[in-house]
Design a protein around this motif. Structure first.
Motif, PDB file in Angstrom:
ATOM      1  N   GLU A   1      78.780  -3.130  16.764  1.00 57.34           N
ATOM      2  CA  GLU A   1      78.078  -1.865  16.953  1.00 57.34           C
ATOM      3  C   GLU A   1      78.120  -1.359  18.391  1.00 57.34           C
ATOM      4  O   GLU A   1      77.673  -0.232  18.673  1.00 57.34           O
ATOM      5  CB  GLU A   1      76.610  -2.015  16.528  1.00 57.34           C
ATOM      6  N   VAL A   2      78.639  -2.150  19.333  1.00 61.66           N
ATOM      7  CA  VAL A   2      78.527  -1.826  20.754  1.00 61.66           C
ATOM      8  C   VAL A   2      79.176  -0.469  21.061  1.00 61.66           C
ATOM      9  O   VAL A   2      80.275  -0.165  20.623  1.00 61.66           O
ATOM     10  CB  VAL A   2      79.156  -2.947  21.613  1.00 61.66           C
ATOM     11  N   HIS A   3      78.432   0.386  21.784  1.00 65.05           N
ATOM     12  CA  HIS A   3      78.873   1.714  22.246  1.00 65.05           C
ATOM     13  C   HIS A   3      79.089   2.715  21.118  1.00 65.05           C
ATOM     14  O   HIS A   3      79.628   3.800  21.371  1.00 65.05           O
ATOM     15  CB  HIS A   3      80.162   1.615  23.066  1.00 65.05           C
ATOM     16  N   LEU A   4      78.697   2.377  19.892  1.00 64.35           N
ATOM     17  CA  LEU A   4      78.983   3.271  18.778  1.00 64.35           C
ATOM     18  C   LEU A   4      77.737   4.035  18.330  1.00 64.35           C
ATOM     19  O   LEU A   4      76.635   3.474  18.270  1.00 64.35           O
ATOM     20  CB  LEU A   4      79.533   2.485  17.581  1.00 64.35           C
ATOM     21  N   HIS A   5      77.925   5.308  17.988  1.00 68.37           N
ATOM     22  CA  HIS A   5      76.880   6.096  17.347  1.00 68.37           C
ATOM     23  C   HIS A   5      76.538   5.466  16.002  1.00 68.37           C
ATOM     24  O   HIS A   5      77.355   4.771  15.395  1.00 68.37           O
ATOM     25  CB  HIS A   5      77.383   7.531  17.148  1.00 68.37           C
ATOM     26  N   ARG A   6      75.323   5.709  15.534  1.00 71.15           N
ATOM     27  CA  ARG A   6      74.859   5.088  14.291  1.00 71.15           C
ATOM     28  C   ARG A   6      75.834   5.278  13.144  1.00 71.15           C
ATOM     29  O   ARG A   6      76.144   4.323  12.418  1.00 71.15           O
ATOM     30  CB  ARG A   6      73.497   5.678  13.898  1.00 71.15           C
ATOM     31  N   ASN A   7      76.357   6.490  12.970  1.00 70.47           N
ATOM     32  CA  ASN A   7      77.291   6.733  11.857  1.00 70.47           C
ATOM     33  C   ASN A   7      78.564   5.904  12.002  1.00 70.47           C
ATOM     34  O   ASN A   7      79.091   5.378  11.020  1.00 70.47           O
ATOM     35  CB  ASN A   7      77.639   8.220  11.777  1.00 70.47           C
ATOM     36  N   LEU A   8      79.065   5.789  13.239  1.00 73.15           N
ATOM     37  CA  LEU A   8      80.271   5.004  13.464  1.00 73.15           C
ATOM     38  C   LEU A   8      80.004   3.504  13.296  1.00 73.15           C
ATOM     39  O   LEU A   8      80.890   2.750  12.920  1.00 73.15           O
ATOM     40  CB  LEU A   8      80.837   5.285  14.855  1.00 73.15           C
ATOM     41  N   GLN A   9      78.772   3.073  13.576  1.00 74.51           N
ATOM     42  CA  GLN A   9      78.416   1.674  13.329  1.00 74.51           C
ATOM     43  C   GLN A   9      78.579   1.349  11.854  1.00 74.51           C
ATOM     44  O   GLN A   9      79.177   0.333  11.482  1.00 74.51           O
ATOM     45  CB  GLN A   9      76.973   1.408  13.769  1.00 74.51           C
TER      46      GLN A   9
ATOM     47  N   ALA B   1      78.888 -10.837  14.760  1.00 72.32           N
ATOM     48  CA  ALA B   1      77.666 -11.289  15.414  1.00 72.32           C
ATOM     49  C   ALA B   1      76.920 -10.077  15.935  1.00 72.32           C
ATOM     50  O   ALA B   1      77.522  -9.192  16.560  1.00 72.32           O
ATOM     51  CB  ALA B   1      77.994 -12.245  16.563  1.00 72.32           C
ATOM     52  N   THR B   2      75.628 -10.011  15.669  1.00 74.32           N
ATOM     53  CA  THR B   2      74.864  -8.828  16.058  1.00 74.32           C
ATOM     54  C   THR B   2      73.410  -9.183  16.315  1.00 74.32           C
ATOM     55  O   THR B   2      72.920 -10.229  15.884  1.00 74.32           O
ATOM     56  CB  THR B   2      74.941  -7.753  14.950  1.00 74.32           C
ATOM     57  N   HIS B   3      72.713  -8.316  17.029  1.00 73.63           N
ATOM     58  CA  HIS B   3      71.250  -8.383  17.098  1.00 73.63           C
ATOM     59  C   HIS B   3      70.660  -7.065  16.595  1.00 73.63           C
ATOM     60  O   HIS B   3      69.503  -6.750  16.855  1.00 73.63           O
ATOM     61  CB  HIS B   3      70.766  -8.693  18.520  1.00 73.63           C
ATOM     62  N   SER B   4      71.475  -6.311  15.852  1.00 76.03           N
ATOM     63  CA  SER B   4      71.059  -5.019  15.328  1.00 76.03           C
ATOM     64  C   SER B   4      70.446  -5.171  13.939  1.00 76.03           C
ATOM     65  O   SER B   4      71.121  -5.572  12.991  1.00 76.03           O
ATOM     66  CB  SER B   4      72.267  -4.078  15.261  1.00 76.03           C
ATOM     67  N   GLU B   5      69.165  -4.831  13.821  1.00 73.90           N
ATOM     68  CA  GLU B   5      68.510  -4.859  12.513  1.00 73.90           C
ATOM     69  C   GLU B   5      69.126  -3.806  11.581  1.00 73.90           C
ATOM     70  O   GLU B   5      69.224  -4.024  10.376  1.00 73.90           O
ATOM     71  CB  GLU B   5      67.012  -4.610  12.672  1.00 73.90           C
ATOM     72  N   ARG B   6      69.549  -2.694  12.160  1.00 73.99           N
ATOM     73  CA  ARG B   6      70.165  -1.633  11.365  1.00 73.99           C
ATOM     74  C   ARG B   6      71.443  -2.131  10.704  1.00 73.99           C
ATOM     75  O   ARG B   6      71.687  -1.887   9.515  1.00 73.99           O
ATOM     76  CB  ARG B   6      70.467  -0.435  12.267  1.00 73.99           C
ATOM     77  N   LEU B   7      72.260  -2.875  11.453  1.00 74.62           N
ATOM     78  CA  LEU B   7      73.501  -3.394  10.900  1.00 74.62           C
ATOM     79  C   LEU B   7      73.226  -4.451   9.846  1.00 74.62           C
ATOM     80  O   LEU B   7      73.932  -4.533   8.840  1.00 74.62           O
ATOM     81  CB  LEU B   7      74.368  -3.971  12.019  1.00 74.62           C
ATOM     82  N   MET B   8      72.192  -5.252  10.066  1.00 67.60           N
ATOM     83  CA  MET B   8      71.847  -6.283   9.100  1.00 67.60           C
ATOM     84  C   MET B   8      71.427  -5.659   7.771  1.00 67.60           C
ATOM     85  O   MET B   8      71.808  -6.135   6.694  1.00 67.60           O
ATOM     86  CB  MET B   8      70.730  -7.168   9.647  1.00 67.60           C
ATOM     87  N   LYS B   9      70.665  -4.576   7.831  1.00 68.13           N
ATOM     88  CA  LYS B   9      70.261  -3.890   6.604  1.00 68.13           C
ATOM     89  C   LYS B   9      71.471  -3.288   5.895  1.00 68.13           C
ATOM     90  O   LYS B   9      71.589  -3.355   4.670  1.00 68.13           O
ATOM     91  CB  LYS B   9      69.240  -2.800   6.927  1.00 68.13           C
ATOM     92  N   ALA B  10      72.374  -2.700   6.666  1.00 73.07           N
ATOM     93  CA  ALA B  10      73.564  -2.095   6.068  1.00 73.07           C
ATOM     94  C   ALA B  10      74.492  -3.143   5.460  1.00 73.07           C
ATOM     95  O   ALA B  10      75.244  -2.845   4.533  1.00 73.07           O
ATOM     96  CB  ALA B  10      74.322  -1.287   7.123  1.00 73.07           C
ATOM     97  N   PHE B  11      74.431  -4.375   5.975  1.00 72.02           N
ATOM     98  CA  PHE B  11      75.251  -5.467   5.444  1.00 72.02           C
ATOM     99  C   PHE B  11      74.910  -5.729   3.979  1.00 72.02           C
ATOM    100  O   PHE B  11      75.776  -6.109   3.195  1.00 72.02           O
ATOM    101  CB  PHE B  11      75.004  -6.726   6.283  1.00 72.02           C
ATOM    102  N   ALA B  12      73.629  -5.526   3.619  1.00 69.84           N
ATOM    103  CA  ALA B  12      73.180  -5.603   2.218  1.00 69.84           C
ATOM    104  C   ALA B  12      73.600  -6.906   1.549  1.00 69.84           C
ATOM    105  O   ALA B  12      74.400  -6.914   0.610  1.00 69.84           O
ATOM    106  CB  ALA B  12      73.701  -4.400   1.437  1.00 69.84           C
TER     107      ALA B  12
END
Length: 403
Positions: A324-332, A355-366
């Motif tokens: 997710e680094v440097h990316l807008h939410r949609n691009l993440q 590897a991430t510490h983004s809760e948003r990415l974890m939710k999208a991982f589903a």
């Protein structure tokens, strides 16, 4: 002539002891699902400093042992100079002139003392994963600061497999974004993905560094020298004139700049390469500019997709630290789904670890959402104290519900 095809090279477990942040206990990462199938998309989640990057660096270092018959170290300080040790268990299926065999290959590194493994495989465990044999290979020390000894030196299977990898280095890959070569490779993208300006004027049509097949590729900052730059890669592909250049340009324009996609088209596109100076050209509006003039997020994605396309084999392990680094939410989200598509398209031969510490990415991982050709796994890295606290809270909640 014996014909060997590697049908599968899939990680199962990684055991880490006294390496980086993993000092309090042995940490065992389970890369399988509830049905004991190897995950082909896997997410590691934690706060900063808990060891996500350590895990990826360790996997890359241990993969680098393949094809070697001696070693003075693997490049991880806790393994080379201290009491750190690690074992990576991988499911390998070989087809040798029509005869198929599945084994567990354990890669070993670090200080082992009198031990010969951190995890011992029983016949019952082998059967669970459809394997008929367990083989160990790696470089370990039996004394602190001592010399490395090769594990598997007298193992015929290990020697044959190692010789296959060694003899295949530099073999030509024939296509972009997937190849007929079945040798395993690992491609690691650090969190520090960037493209910097090339100051050198000494640019020639020359093969990129570590061109064609290698067991490991590690990428972080691009452009620090000509042979390692993306500009050189594109110039080289153009010079080869075998179709891979056109495929690379199309991949970047579709995946990064969204050319032709309604409401997503960025208005930019990779035009190609110029002759003087030899370098890639990006068009934005009516302006032309270099790759290093892109935004941080665009540079990260250009590197990701160009390097994957250029270096993937049929059996590839992809490691992406902080996608997710440097990316807008949609691009993440789009990057996550693009990596999903990569794993789906090449199931079960390509494994993607993030590897991430983004809760948003974890939710999208589903994790709980089943998808065809995706075997998902998630590991939340916690300290012993954090884990004990979480267990205590869960136990307390259970007790209250019972009362």
């Amino acid at each position: 002539m014996v014909n060997v095809t590697i049908e599968l090279f899939a990680p199962l477990f990684l055991s880490i002891d006294r390496v980086g942040p993993f000092q309090q206990r042995m940490e065992v990462f389970d890369f399988t699902d509830a049905n004991n199938e190897p995950c082909n998309v896997y997410l590691m989640v934690s706060k900063n400093g808990r060891g996500k990057t350590t895990v990826m660096e360790l996997m890359a270092a241990m993969m680098g042992m393949l094809g070697k018959f001696e070693s003075s170290g693997v490049g991880i300080e806790d393994l080379d100079r201290s009491l750190g040790r690690a074992q990576w268990d991988i499911k390998v299926t070989l087809n040798t002139s029509g005869h198929q065999e599945t084994v567990i290959l354990s890669l070993l590194a670090g200080w082992m003392g009198e031990d010969t493994a951190l995890k011992f495989w029983s016949p019952e465990e082998l059967q669970t994963h459809g394997a008929t044999a367990w083989h160990r290979f790696g470089f370990v020390r039996t004394t602190k600061g001592g010399l490395y000894n090769m594990v598997g030196r007298n193992n015929h299977w290990v020697q044959e497999f190692n010789a296959l990898i060694d003899s295949s280095r530099g073999e030509r890959l024939a296509s972009f974004d997937g190849d007929a070569l079945t040798y395993p490779t690992l491609i690691y993208f650090s969190a520090y993905r960037n493209i910097v300006r090339l100051d050198t004027t000494e640019r020639a049509i020359v093969a990129p560094r570590d061109w064609n097949y290698q067991p490991v590729h590690v990428f972080d900052i691009e452009g620090q020298d000509w042979r390692s730059s993306l500009d050189n890669l594109l110039v080289w592909l153009k010079w080869l004139d075998d179709g891979r250049f056109e495929d690379a340009v199309q991949a970047i324009n579709e995946r990064v700049f969204k050319v032709g996609a309604p409401q997503l088209d960025s208005g930019k596109f990779l035009k190609g390469v110029r002759k003087e100076p030899p370098e890639a050209v990006v068009v934005s509006g009516e302006q032309e500019h270099r790759l290093d003039k892109l935004s941080s997020g665009e540079k990260s994605l250009v590197q990701l997709y160009l390097r994957l396309g250029a270096h993937m084999t049929r059996n590839t392990i992809v490691l992406v630290d902080e996608p997710e680094v440097h990316l807008h939410r949609n691009l993440q989200y789009e990057t996550l789904f693009e990596l999903f598509r990569l794993a789906k398209k090449n199931y079960p031969h390509v494994s993607v670890f993030m590897a991430t510490h983004s809760e948003r990415l974890m939710k999208a991982f589903a994790l709980d959402q089943a998808e065809e050709n995706l075997v998902k796994g998630v590991y939340i890295i916690e300290t012993a104290e954090e884990e004990a606290k979480a267990e205590a809270i869960a136990a307390s909640a259970h007790k209250q519900s019972v009362v």
